[in-house]
Design a protein around this motif. Structure first.
Motif, PDB file in Angstrom:
ATOM      1  N   GLY A 182       0.802  -1.235   0.000  1.00 24.99           N
ATOM      2  CA  GLY A 182       0.000   0.000   0.000  1.00 24.99           C
ATOM      3  C   GLY A 182       0.830   1.278   0.000  1.00 24.99           C
ATOM      4  N   LEU A 183       2.119   1.149  -0.291  1.00 28.73           N
ATOM      5  CA  LEU A 183       2.977   2.343  -0.256  1.00 28.73           C
ATOM      6  C   LEU A 183       2.626   3.308  -1.387  1.00 28.73           C
ATOM      7  N   ASP A 184       2.278   2.733  -2.546  1.00 33.10           N
ATOM      8  CA  ASP A 184       1.919   3.610  -3.685  1.00 33.10           C
ATOM      9  C   ASP A 184       0.773   4.541  -3.304  1.00 33.10           C
ATOM     10  N   LYS A 185      -0.175   3.999  -2.562  1.00 32.11           N
ATOM     11  CA  LYS A 185      -1.347   4.787  -2.165  1.00 32.11           C
ATOM     12  C   LYS A 185      -0.935   5.911  -1.210  1.00 32.11           C
ATOM     13  N   ILE A 186      -0.050   5.574  -0.290  1.00 30.39           N
ATOM     14  CA  ILE A 186       0.424   6.604   0.666  1.00 30.39           C
ATOM     15  C   ILE A 186       1.051   7.765  -0.110  1.00 30.39           C
ATOM     16  N   PHE A 187       1.895   7.427  -1.085  1.00 24.68           N
ATOM     17  CA  PHE A 187       2.579   8.478  -1.856  1.00 24.68           C
ATOM     18  C   PHE A 187       1.580   9.251  -2.727  1.00 24.68           C
ATOM     19  N   LEU A 188       0.693   8.507  -3.386  1.00 25.28           N
ATOM     20  CA  LEU A 188      -0.279   9.177  -4.270  1.00 25.28           C
ATOM     21  C   LEU A 188      -1.197  10.098  -3.459  1.00 25.28           C
ATOM     22  N   ASP A 189      -1.647   9.626  -2.319  1.00 22.05           N
ATOM     23  CA  ASP A 189      -2.522  10.446  -1.455  1.00 22.05           C
ATOM     24  C   ASP A 189      -1.818  11.725  -1.015  1.00 22.05           C
ATOM     25  N   ALA A 190      -0.507  11.611  -0.829  1.00 21.20           N
ATOM     26  CA  ALA A 190       0.255  12.789  -0.373  1.00 21.20           C
ATOM     27  C   ALA A 190       0.502  13.779  -1.512  1.00 21.20           C
ATOM     28  N   GLY A 191       0.329  13.304  -2.760  1.00 20.17           N
ATOM     29  CA  GLY A 191       0.541  14.212  -3.900  1.00 20.17           C
ATOM     30  C   GLY A 191       1.790  13.912  -4.700  1.00 20.17           C
ATOM     31  N   PHE A 192       2.442  12.767  -4.411  1.00 14.09           N
ATOM     32  CA  PHE A 192       3.588  12.331  -5.232  1.00 14.09           C
ATOM     33  C   PHE A 192       3.084  11.768  -6.558  1.00 14.09           C
ATOM     34  N   GLN A 193       3.922  11.807  -7.566  1.00 16.32           N
ATOM     35  CA  GLN A 193       3.655  11.053  -8.796  1.00 16.32           C
ATOM     36  C   GLN A 193       4.280   9.675  -8.614  1.00 16.32           C
ATOM     37  N   TRP A 194       3.561   8.641  -8.956  1.00 20.47           N
ATOM     38  CA  TRP A 194       4.050   7.257  -8.860  1.00 20.47           C
ATOM     39  C   TRP A 194       4.414   6.817 -10.269  1.00 20.47           C
ATOM     40  N   ARG A 195       5.675   6.532 -10.507  1.00 17.66           N
ATOM     41  CA  ARG A 195       6.131   6.226 -11.864  1.00 17.66           C
ATOM     42  C   ARG A 195       6.516   4.753 -12.036  1.00 17.66           C
ATOM     43  N   GLU A 196       6.794   4.408 -13.300  1.00 16.96           N
ATOM     44  CA  GLU A 196       7.257   3.050 -13.623  1.00 16.96           C
ATOM     45  C   GLU A 196       8.776   2.991 -13.389  1.00 16.96           C
ATOM     46  N   PRO A 197       9.329   1.773 -13.166  1.00 17.35           N
ATOM     47  CA  PRO A 197      10.755   1.649 -12.826  1.00 17.35           C
ATOM     48  C   PRO A 197      11.721   2.106 -13.929  1.00 17.35           C
ATOM     49  N   GLY A 198      12.821   2.692 -13.510  1.00 13.67           N
ATOM     50  CA  GLY A 198      13.876   3.120 -14.428  1.00 13.67           C
ATOM     51  C   GLY A 198      14.828   4.065 -13.711  1.00 13.67           C
ATOM     52  N   CYS A 199      15.850   4.534 -14.426  1.00 11.32           N
ATOM     53  CA  CYS A 199      16.845   5.427 -13.811  1.00 11.32           C
ATOM     54  C   CYS A 199      16.284   6.839 -13.649  1.00 11.32           C
ATOM     55  N   SER A 200      15.423   7.241 -14.569  1.00 11.13           N
ATOM     56  CA  SER A 200      14.683   8.490 -14.446  1.00 11.13           C
ATOM     57  C   SER A 200      15.579   9.688 -14.150  1.00 11.13           C
ATOM     58  N   MET A 201      15.242  10.427 -13.089  1.00 13.04           N
ATOM     59  CA  MET A 201      15.929  11.692 -12.808  1.00 13.04           C
ATOM     60  C   MET A 201      17.317  11.521 -12.212  1.00 13.04           C
ATOM     61  N   CYS A 202      17.812  10.288 -12.106  1.00  9.53           N
ATOM     62  CA  CYS A 202      19.202  10.143 -11.664  1.00  9.53           C
ATOM     63  C   CYS A 202      20.109  10.776 -12.708  1.00  9.53           C
ATOM     64  N   LEU A 203      19.801  10.500 -13.985  1.00  7.32           N
ATOM     65  CA  LEU A 203      20.619  11.114 -15.039  1.00  7.32           C
ATOM     66  C   LEU A 203      19.788  11.751 -16.143  1.00  7.32           C
ATOM     67  N   ALA A 204      18.476  11.669 -16.024  1.00  8.96           N
ATOM     68  CA  ALA A 204      17.562  12.403 -16.909  1.00  8.96           C
ATOM     69  C   ALA A 204      17.801  12.125 -18.393  1.00  8.96           C
ATOM     70  N   MET A 205      17.982  10.848 -18.731  1.00  6.57           N
ATOM     71  CA  MET A 205      18.105  10.496 -20.158  1.00  6.57           C
ATOM     72  C   MET A 205      16.729  10.407 -20.804  1.00  6.57           C
ATOM     73  N   ASN A 206      15.700  10.303 -19.971  1.00  5.02           N
ATOM     74  CA  ASN A 206      14.338  10.263 -20.510  1.00  5.02           C
ATOM     75  C   ASN A 206      13.688  11.629 -20.302  1.00  5.02           C
ATOM     76  N   ALA A 207      12.379  11.674 -20.252  1.00  2.40           N
ATOM     77  CA  ALA A 207      11.702  12.983 -20.184  1.00  2.40           C
ATOM     78  C   ALA A 207      11.668  13.578 -18.768  1.00  2.40           C
ATOM     79  N   ASP A 208      12.148  12.822 -17.771  1.00  4.42           N
ATOM     80  CA  ASP A 208      12.085  13.306 -16.379  1.00  4.42           C
ATOM     81  C   ASP A 208      13.284  14.221 -16.117  1.00  4.42           C
TER      82      ASP A 208
END
Ligand code: SF4
Length: 471
Positions: free
Chosen positions: A390-416
């Motif tokens: 139920g962690l996704d729900k806790i984050f979503l309820d708080a206003g976080f975006q819940w994303r799919e797995p990947g490196c994401s904003m560690c190095l921002a090779m994608n759109a993040d």
């Protein structure tokens, strides 16, 4: 009586030959590949009409460029689509096991291999990503390599390397409440410097290291590369074996007992001789945050940004560059610095325990107005576990975006990516200029719980105050 360290033993067991020029040819037990550093290596293999020597010792997944919002194929980003399609083709052609999106096992390569039990004590491991040092948490010797070395390993399962010296970093006492492995490793890098580890393997040891969970140990070893070390490791113990037992690729039945005996024999000897030993007191560390443009430029939450005079002469030039880039003044408190973006993820801190720690802080609270906050699980397995709890729900309820797995904003090779000179509170490992996708974006590295606290207040905050309030 042997005076060998684990590093010496593993190196000697994997050494194939001494090469002219002084380096050694080293057999690599496990080669991890991903979509970004492998296409050229496979291209070189094709040009030379070579095959992958040990496909069964090679494992592929996708992480660096994968989108985390919409993963339906073809991806909107042509480059991402092309890179992943190329890896799919190469894996099929060379019969390499590939954990693609939707397989249930995809994710950041350094999260996936340990959670599947592929990473084991005594192994040599290589991957075309600097943070391969992560796997050292299990008592393996793991190196980040470049594309030409990816090619060499694909073709020969070996690599040419100079033997390293070994520095033991002995961490006395225990971390205090609210202080995490991330704080400890940021503190180590700050004390020793980002270049101190050049030519060394770091062995992390002592009561504070023994007390860490396997996931926390991975955070420590992950960032040894940021201290300049070629790899970092921790001697295996009961926690290591308990973590590995029953994992998909862990040895089974009789093989498990044999493996246990072998793993125990690989530990650094009590009388081991080190090239250097550093001792520090873990109980003195407080939540630690970077203020500059290298992971070594960090301070405790209650400290002020150091003046030039407080900094070693060799580091003053980069400190000046950091003041200017970050827009911080010497003497300024880091606490209460306003934050624009919060990122919890990466191979440093995108594991289930990181999400659990962050969720404890966020539960029944709201993300501050004007803050954009992301949770990017390190792997599909982490995402599944988190959802089950139920962690996704806790984050979503708080206003976080819940994303799919990947490196994401560690190095921002994608759109993040950061926009303009936004300030990000990030659980990743690098705060270099432009690292999170904007040429003037600013990154403050910290623990996932500290990122969570910053998301709630909209400012750099002391996570211990949240923990106090919960009591
Ligand atoms: S999360 Fe960052 S450091 Fe880790 S593998 Fe991905 S890009 Fe490399």
């Amino acid at each position: 009586m042997s005076q060998d360290t684990l590093f010496d033993k593993v190196w000697d067991l994997h050494k194939v030959a001494s090469l002219p020029g002084g380096s050694d040819q080293l057999f690599i037990g496990l080669h991890l590949i991903h979509e970004v550093t492998s296409p050229q290596a496979f291209g070189s293999l094709k040009d030379k009409n070579l095959k992958v020597k040990f496909p069964n010792r090679t494992l592929a997944t996708v992480d660096h460029i994968v989108p985390t919002d919409n993963q339906s194929r073809p991806f909107k980003d042509n480059l991402a689509e092309q890179m992943i399609a190329t890896l799919e083709k190469n894996c099929l052609e060379h019969k390499i096991k590939f954990f693609n999106i939707g397989s249930g096992n995809q994710g950041i390569v350094h999260v996936v291999a340990p959670e599947l039990g592929l990473t084991q004590p005594g192994m040599t491991i290589a991957c075309g990503d600097s943070h391969t040092s992560t796997h050292g948490a299990f008592g393996s010797i793991a190196f980040g390599i470049g594309t030409s070395q990816v090619r060499d390993i694909l073709a020969s399962q070996t690599i040419a390397m100079n033997r390293l010296k070994v520095r033991q970093i002995w961490c006395e006492n225990k971390l205090s409440n609210g202080v995490s492995a991330k704080d400890l490793v940021l503190y180590i890098i700050q004390k020793l410097g980002v270049k101190a580890g050049v030519g060394f393997a770091y062995e992390f040891a002592g009561p504070a290291i023994n007390a860490l969970s396997m996931e926390e140990r991975m955070t420590i070893c992950n960032m040894s590369i940021e201290g300049g070390a070629r790899c970092g490791y921790i001697n295996p113990d009961k926690k290591t074996y308990d973590y590995l037992k029953e994992k998909l690729f862990a040895p089974k039945n009789n093989d498990w007992d044999k493996a246990l005996n072998w793993w125990e024999s690989l530990k650094s000897e009590k009388q081991a001789v080190y090239d250097d030993i550093i001792k520090l007191d873990a109980s003195k560390i407080e939540p630690t945050i970077t203020w500059g443009i290298t992971p070594g430029q960090s301070i405790g939450i209650n400290q002020t940004i150091p003046s030039k005079l407080e900094i070693h002469p060799d580091d003053q030039l980069i400190a000046e560059e950091a003041y200017e880039y970050m827009g911080f003044q010497p003497g300024q408190l880091i606490k209460n610095t306003p934050i624009d973006v919060c990122f919890i993820g990466s191979c440093t801190n995108g594991r289930i325990s990181d999400l659990r720690e962050a969720a404890k802080i966020v539960k029944q609270k709201k993300v501050a107005k004007n803050v954009k906050a992301f949770i990017v699980p390190g792997s599909e397995k982490v995402a599944m576990k988190a959802k089950k709890e139920g962690l996704d729900k806790i984050f979503l309820d708080a206003g976080f975006q819940w994303r799919e797995p990947g490196c994401s904003m560690c190095l921002a090779m994608n759109a993040d990516k950061l926009i303009g000179n936004q300030i990000s509170a990030s659980s990743s490992n690098r705060n270099f200029k432009g690292r999170q996708g904007s040429p003037n974006g600013r990154t403050l590295l910290m623990s996932p719980a500290m990122v969570a606290a910053a998301a709630i207040t909209g400012r750099v905050s002391d996570v211990r105050e949240f923990i106090e309030n919960e009591k």
